[in-house]
Enzyme design. Structure first.
Site, PDB file in Angstrom:
ATOM      1  CE  LYS A  51      -3.901  -2.198   2.295  1.00 44.05           C
ATOM      2  NZ  LYS A  51      -4.712  -2.314   1.128  1.00 44.05           N
ATOM      3  CB  CYS A  52       4.269   1.763  -0.555  1.00 42.94           C
ATOM      4  SG  CYS A  52       5.641   2.920  -0.712  1.00 42.94           S
ATOM      5  N   GLY A  53       3.183   4.207  -2.372  1.00 40.69           N
ATOM      6  CA  GLY A  53       3.280   4.841  -3.683  1.00 40.69           C
ATOM      7  C   GLY A  53       4.348   4.210  -4.564  1.00 40.69           C
ATOM      8  CG  LEU A  54       8.178   4.336  -3.586  1.00 39.61           C
ATOM      9  CD1 LEU A  54       9.437   4.277  -2.732  1.00 39.61           C
ATOM     10  CD2 LEU A  54       8.399   5.146  -4.838  1.00 39.61           C
ATOM     11  CB  THR A  55       3.086  -0.761  -4.306  1.00 40.84           C
ATOM     12  OG1 THR A  55       3.121  -0.491  -2.899  1.00 40.84           O
ATOM     13  CG2 THR A  55       2.649  -2.195  -4.526  1.00 40.84           C
TER      14      THR A  55
END
Length: 176
Positions: A51-55
């Site tokens: 659930k990360c912007g970098l996923t």
């Protein structure tokens, strides 16, 4: 002629450089994963979160894994919930998320701590020069990459926002 033997110099000359092959961890299926089986391979270790912007880096990691695995590259993911609770799932949810959304086939380990006093031993190794022989570092965010050479030695640390297909990473992968 008198010969003087200096134990300290001799010890330093024969001391091995620390390597990652000493570790056994647990994969998402609960099975032991021995780094000693990776001798001779280049390894990218990355702490992950769903659930990360970098996923979306999962997709790039999978692409480089597929492209370079026959040349001795392996990518290993370590899910972690250490940054703003961005990996809340259990092992089964993480495995399903990775396969369904990004087609991940590279090895994924069980969720661990990558920072703080309770960080996993493998991340203590990766982040402490006294243990890895290379550099001290802090895991700054999800998707920080640790590049391990064929001898199992830490060789580079790549910041989270730098994508896995960055020219610096590809040059390292392709270097003999």
């Amino acid at each position: 002629m008198k010969v003087i033997f200096n134990e300290n110099i001799s010890h330093k000359m024969t001391q091995e450089i620390p390597n990652i092959h000493q570790f056994t961890v647990t994969d998402l299926q609960g099975k032991p994963f021995e780094f000693s089986t990776l001798k001779g391979k280049k390894i990218i270790i990355v702490n992950t979160a769903s659930k990360c912007g970098l996923t979306p880096q999962y997709e790039i990691l999978q692409e480089i894994y597929e492209k370079y695995q026959d040349q001795g590259l392996i990518v290993i993911g370590f899910p972690s919930n250490d940054f703003l609770w961005q990996e809340p799932g259990d092992s089964k949810k993480i495995e399903i998320f990775c396969k369904v959304n990004y087609g991940v086939t590279f090895p994924m380990m069980e969720k661990i701590k990558v920072k703080g006093t309770n960080k996993h031993d493998i991340y203590a190794f990766l982040t402490q020069k006294s243990k890895n022989g290379y550099a001290d570092s802090k895991v700054k965010w999800n998707f920080q990459k640790y590049l391990i050479n064929r001898a199992g030695e830490l060789e580079k640390i790549i910041a989270p926002k730098i994508k896995p297909n960055d020219p610096e990473v590809i040059a390292w992968i392709e270097k003999k």
